[in-house]
Design an enzyme around this catalytic site. Structure first.
Site, PDB file in Angstrom:
ATOM      1  N   GLU A 211      22.374 -10.372 -29.642  1.00 45.11           N
ATOM      2  CA  GLU A 211      22.939 -11.229 -29.324  1.00 45.11           C
ATOM      3  C   GLU A 211      21.722 -12.941 -29.520  1.00 45.11           C
ATOM      4  O   GLU A 211      21.399 -13.989 -28.627  1.00 45.11           O
ATOM      5  CB  GLU A 211      23.222 -11.829 -27.455  1.00 45.11           C
TER       6      GLU A 211
HETATM    7  C1  LIG Z   1      24.088  -2.027 -30.582  1.00 41.90           C
HETATM    8  C2  LIG Z   1      24.025  -3.102 -31.082  1.00 41.90           C
HETATM    9  C3  LIG Z   1      25.279  -3.527 -30.638  1.00 41.90           C
HETATM   10  C4  LIG Z   1      25.196  -5.190 -31.611  1.00 41.90           C
HETATM   11  N1  LIG Z   1      27.007  -5.942 -31.593  1.00 41.90           N
HETATM   12  C5  LIG Z   1      26.800  -6.567 -32.008  1.00 41.90           C
HETATM   13  C6  LIG Z   1      27.913  -7.287 -32.157  1.00 41.90           C
HETATM   14  O1  LIG Z   1      29.020  -7.504 -31.498  1.00 41.90           O
HETATM   15  N2  LIG Z   1      28.336  -8.301 -33.009  1.00 41.90           N
HETATM   16  C7  LIG Z   1      27.643  -8.390 -33.990  1.00 41.90           C
HETATM   17  O2  LIG Z   1      27.708  -9.892 -34.820  1.00 41.90           O
HETATM   18  N3  LIG Z   1      26.527  -8.172 -34.345  1.00 41.90           N
HETATM   19  C8  LIG Z   1      25.489  -7.438 -33.359  1.00 41.90           C
HETATM   20  N4  LIG Z   1      24.277  -6.553 -33.154  1.00 41.90           N
HETATM   21  C9  LIG Z   1      23.411  -7.147 -34.109  1.00 41.90           C
HETATM   22  C10 LIG Z   1      22.914  -7.869 -33.463  1.00 41.90           C
HETATM   23  O3  LIG Z   1      22.881  -8.898 -33.243  1.00 41.90           O
HETATM   24  C11 LIG Z   1      21.350  -7.848 -34.240  1.00 41.90           C
HETATM   25  O4  LIG Z   1      20.471  -6.123 -34.501  1.00 41.90           O
HETATM   26  C12 LIG Z   1      20.250  -9.139 -34.256  1.00 41.90           C
HETATM   27  O5  LIG Z   1      20.126 -10.151 -33.947  1.00 41.90           O
HETATM   28  C13 LIG Z   1      19.039  -8.909 -34.840  1.00 41.90           C
HETATM   29  O6  LIG Z   1      19.293  -8.576 -36.086  1.00 41.90           O
HETATM   30  P1  LIG Z   1      18.865  -7.477 -37.228  1.00 41.90           P
HETATM   31  O7  LIG Z   1      18.632  -6.566 -36.553  1.00 41.90           O
HETATM   32  O8  LIG Z   1      19.132  -8.092 -38.170  1.00 41.90           O
HETATM   33  O9  LIG Z   1      17.025  -7.926 -37.424  1.00 41.90           O
HETATM   34  P2  LIG Z   1      16.182  -9.395 -37.890  1.00 41.90           P
HETATM   35  O10 LIG Z   1      17.034 -10.334 -38.008  1.00 41.90           O
HETATM   36  O11 LIG Z   1      16.291  -8.325 -39.686  1.00 41.90           O
HETATM   37  O12 LIG Z   1      15.530  -9.197 -37.172  1.00 41.90           O
HETATM   38  C14 LIG Z   1      13.990  -8.022 -37.929  1.00 41.90           C
HETATM   39  C15 LIG Z   1      12.809  -8.586 -36.560  1.00 41.90           C
HETATM   40  O13 LIG Z   1      12.620 -10.086 -37.140  1.00 41.90           O
HETATM   41  C16 LIG Z   1      12.609 -10.699 -36.922  1.00 41.90           C
HETATM   42  N5  LIG Z   1      12.932 -12.365 -36.393  1.00 41.90           N
HETATM   43  C17 LIG Z   1      13.418 -12.440 -37.814  1.00 41.90           C
HETATM   44  N6  LIG Z   1      13.929 -13.754 -37.835  1.00 41.90           N
HETATM   45  C18 LIG Z   1      13.037 -14.458 -37.167  1.00 41.90           C
HETATM   46  C19 LIG Z   1      12.568 -15.501 -37.547  1.00 41.90           C
HETATM   47  N7  LIG Z   1      13.015 -16.120 -38.264  1.00 41.90           N
HETATM   48  N8  LIG Z   1      10.891 -15.803 -36.749  1.00 41.90           N
HETATM   49  C20 LIG Z   1      10.879 -14.793 -35.751  1.00 41.90           C
HETATM   50  N9  LIG Z   1      11.083 -13.551 -35.668  1.00 41.90           N
HETATM   51  C21 LIG Z   1      12.060 -13.464 -37.125  1.00 41.90           C
HETATM   52  C22 LIG Z   1      13.286 -10.709 -34.958  1.00 41.90           C
HETATM   53  O14 LIG Z   1      12.983 -11.465 -34.006  1.00 41.90           O
HETATM   54  C23 LIG Z   1      13.240  -8.818 -35.103  1.00 41.90           C
HETATM   55  O15 LIG Z   1      12.156  -8.973 -34.302  1.00 41.90           O
HETATM   56  C24 LIG Z   1      24.204  -5.744 -32.236  1.00 41.90           C
HETATM   57  C25 LIG Z   1      23.075  -4.646 -32.668  1.00 41.90           C
HETATM   58  C26 LIG Z   1      22.860  -3.990 -31.771  1.00 41.90           C
HETATM   59  C27 LIG Z   1      21.364  -2.734 -32.438  1.00 41.90           C
END
Ligand SMILES: Cc1cc2nc3c(=O)[nH]c(=O)nc-3n(C[C@H](O)[C@H](O)[C@H](O)COP(=O)(O)OP(=O)(O)OC[C@H]3O[C@@H](n4cnc5c(N)ncnc54)[C@H](O)[C@@H]3O)c2cc1C
Length: 603
Positions: A446
């Protein structure tokens, strides 16, 4: 086996004595008939459901997890999950706070949040199937056409069908502007959706007759970035019918291609979803999908914060029970249990520190989250426009704080409560390591907690020149003005007022620096959210102390021990937890240079 008892006494304190919630809600026509007894009965019944139905399948659900049959793409949830969902559905719990028009009970959000706290405390993985369904309901209720509402909302209200939110793709998480899933318009007004989503919670399971996926995708002529994203309803089975009587028809081109093996919430299926020419229906306007989806995301952010609160409370209750029972060593100030070979570990000051920390964050979080639930209703249902606007402002300002502050607290308190168990906390049967693993995801999904802090500082505070923050400051000021002259309250009022001033100064300082260099906001944001989170907690803890002091003064020696305990927890909060803000203010003020001057190549 982990234990859990619904924290009814504290819930009633917060609802009736602190927030005077029923009185406030009755000012809204939707709740004009609401009775305190109804509120209490619903919470008691909800607590019983959590204790008797959800808790017993939490540990087993974690051990068994979900399994995918690659041949049929069917996902089996752990033993007991579907039966518990049937019982939940039969009791009408899913429609607790949804509109009567669509079959709901139209009870206040407060009851939903109280229930959510307890069900996340007892089984977060199971709760997510229903939580996402509620989010999908809200999203369609807010953005859908009359036909879409008539068809989907009754099904989601009964949980006959469940919902999902499909945003994330392998290359696109935080930055949704990168998403690639395509939507091609058809002559009949529908769309064909093609693409891959990952990490989709509750994407496939065996607990409902249909799954309503809300999917972000791009139209062929869409602008790039977040301005070119649209939102679609993509049902697993195409509905036959137009209203509550609709049935699940032909299988649509969406299936689960794999499930993730992950750290926690094993009982919730985290699915890779494949969309192959799946039939979808536009929800809201073309290219405005992200705004439409924000309804679901904001609701989910509050829900996730409450997940943190629930696990914080669960960790606390288990740690207290263990600390009373486990005997090791003798108290430094003299033997406390002479009949035993050693004293229970609850006598040791540092064990008490860990327990009181968890208690203070759980009780402070409950006051904050239940107040926010009132603001959610105020925003929508208050007859007075100014009150509605105030509710809306508080919702906008506080959503990132609920999400990030409560989930950080949930995870770190789970870790400390595990520490209370020593090595036994690390062993599976006590359930503490599951609470710790389950609580970790809440800081990530989220929108990570970093993203929440950027939202708070950038969008919610600096972009409106601090107007919303000043409105909250108005509540703090009013409380200080009303109680500042009471000698008994000075130990709470003085630090509260001091922190209020410091937040103002910090906001100005960071805002000025950020005008010259946006990295300054990025460098300060996480510390800033922690500081403002404490301002909110200090406000609620001061208010709770004031209620407790009044009861102690009124009841004298006969006072219910609940009140001296509340007062002592307030003191602990102000003396031991609030000082954390000094560190975060200093870190935030240190600026961006100590982060940016380090060359990327040096890592
Ligand atoms: C168990 C689980 C359930 C989930 N359920 C859902 C779901 O139901 N529906 C759905 O759509 N998604 C879902 N997700 C996805 C989840 O919302 C994302 O994992 C999350 O939004 C982060 O995206 P990412 O994993 O690609 O990390 P990234 O976006 O690649 O981020 C990696 C790191 O970089 C940091 N970062 C990225 N951009 C910035 C910025 N602009 N400024 C500062 N820091 C930044 C982040 O804070 C993080 O620490 C789920 C994930 C998991 C693991």
């Amino acid at each position: 086996m982990p234990i859990y008892k619904a924290p009814l006494r504290d819930q009633q304190f917060v609802i009736h004595e602190l927030l005077h919630a029923v009185e406030g809600l009755r000012a809204m026509p939707r709740y004009k008939e609401l009775e305190a007894d109804t509120v209490n009965q619903v919470i008691e019944e909800a607590g019983r459901f959590c204790e008797e139905v959800l808790l017993p399948i939490n540990l087993s659900g974690d051990e068994e997890g979900c399994t995918l049959d690659p041949a049929t793409h069917a996902v089996r949830t752990p033993a007991g999950f579907a039966a518990a969902f049937d019982a939940f559905r039969a009791a009408g719990w899913q429609g607790l706070a949804t509109d009567e028009e669509f079959g709901g009970q139209a009870l206040p959000q407060l009851l939903q949040i109280a229930f959510d706290e307890m069900r996340c405390a007892t089984n977060q993985a199971w709760t997510m199937y229903s939580g996402l369904t509620l989010g999908a309901y809200e999203c369609i209720a807010h953005n859908g056409s009359a036909e879409q509402k008539a068809l989907y909302l009754p099904k989601l209200t009964t949980a006959e069908w469940t919902g999902t939110m499909c945003l994330t793709e392998p290359h696109c998480g935080t930055d949704l502007g990168l998403l690639r899933t395509k939507a091609v318009p058809q002559a009949d007004g529908s769309y064909r959706i093609t693409g891959s989503k990952i990490f989709i919670s509750a994407g496939e399971h065996d607990m409902a007759g249909n799954i309503v996926h809300l999917v972000l995708a791009r139209l062929p002529d869409a602008p790039s970035g977040t301005r070119g994203i649209s939102l679609f309803i993509v049902p697993k089975f195409l509905p036959v019918g137009t209203d509550a009587a609709a049935t699940a028809g032909k299988r649509n081109g969406v299936y689960c291609g794999g499930i993730e093996h992950k750290m926690g919430i094993h009982g919730n299926s985290t699915c890779q979803m494949v969309f192959e020419d799946a039939v979808g229906y536009l929800l809201g306007e073309p290219n405005k999908g992200l705004n439409a989806m924000f309804v679901m995301m904001n609701s989910a952010r509050l829900g996730v914060g409450v997940q943190g609160l629930g696990l914080n409370e669960a960790a606390y209750q288990n740690a207290v029970a263990y600390a009373r029972d486990r005997i090791q060593g003798r108290s430094l100030s003299g033997v406390k249990a002479p009949d035993k070979p050693a004293d229970p570990i609850i006598v040791h000051p540092d064990v008490r520190r860990m327990l009181l920390t968890a208690r203070a964050y759980a009780e402070g979080g409950r006051a904050f989250a239940y107040w926010i639930a009132l603001m959610a209703d105020q925003q929508l249902h208050h007859p007075d426009e100014e009150q509605r606007a105030f509710g809306g402002d508080m919702m906008a300002l506080m959503t990132p704080i609920v999400k990030a502050f409560l989930t950080d607290n949930g995870f770190f308190r789970a870790s400390e409560c595990l520490q209370v168990f020593g090595g036994h906390g690390y062993i599976r049967e006590w359930g503490m390591e599951q609470i710790l693993r389950d609580s970790r995801i809440n800081m990530i999904y989220e929108g990570t907690n970093t993203i929440q802090s950027l939202d708070l500082l950038g969008r919610k505070v600096l972009m409106d020149s601090g107007a919303r923050l000043r409105k909250f400051g108005g509540l703090v000021q009013q409380f200080i003005a009303e109680n500042g002259t009471h000698a008994d309250m000075s130990e709470f009022i003085t630090p509260l007022a001091d922190l209020g001033d410091k937040v103002q100064k910090l906001t100005m300082e960071v805002g000025m620096k950020a005008m010259g260099n946006q990295d300054e906001a990025g460098a300060a944001a996480v510390d800033y959210l922690r500081v403002v989170g404490h301002l909110v907690f200090a406000y609620f803890w001061a208010r709770m102390a004031q209620v407790a002091l009044a009861r102690i003064a009124a009841d004298g020696a006969k006072v219910d021990p609940f009140y001296p305990a509340k007062l002592a927890t307030a003191r602990f909060y102000f003396q031991r937890l609030l000082p954390e803000t000094a560190f975060h203010i200093r870190a935030a003020r240190s600026g961006a240079r100590n982060l940016t001057e380090f060359d990327a190549a040096w890592f």
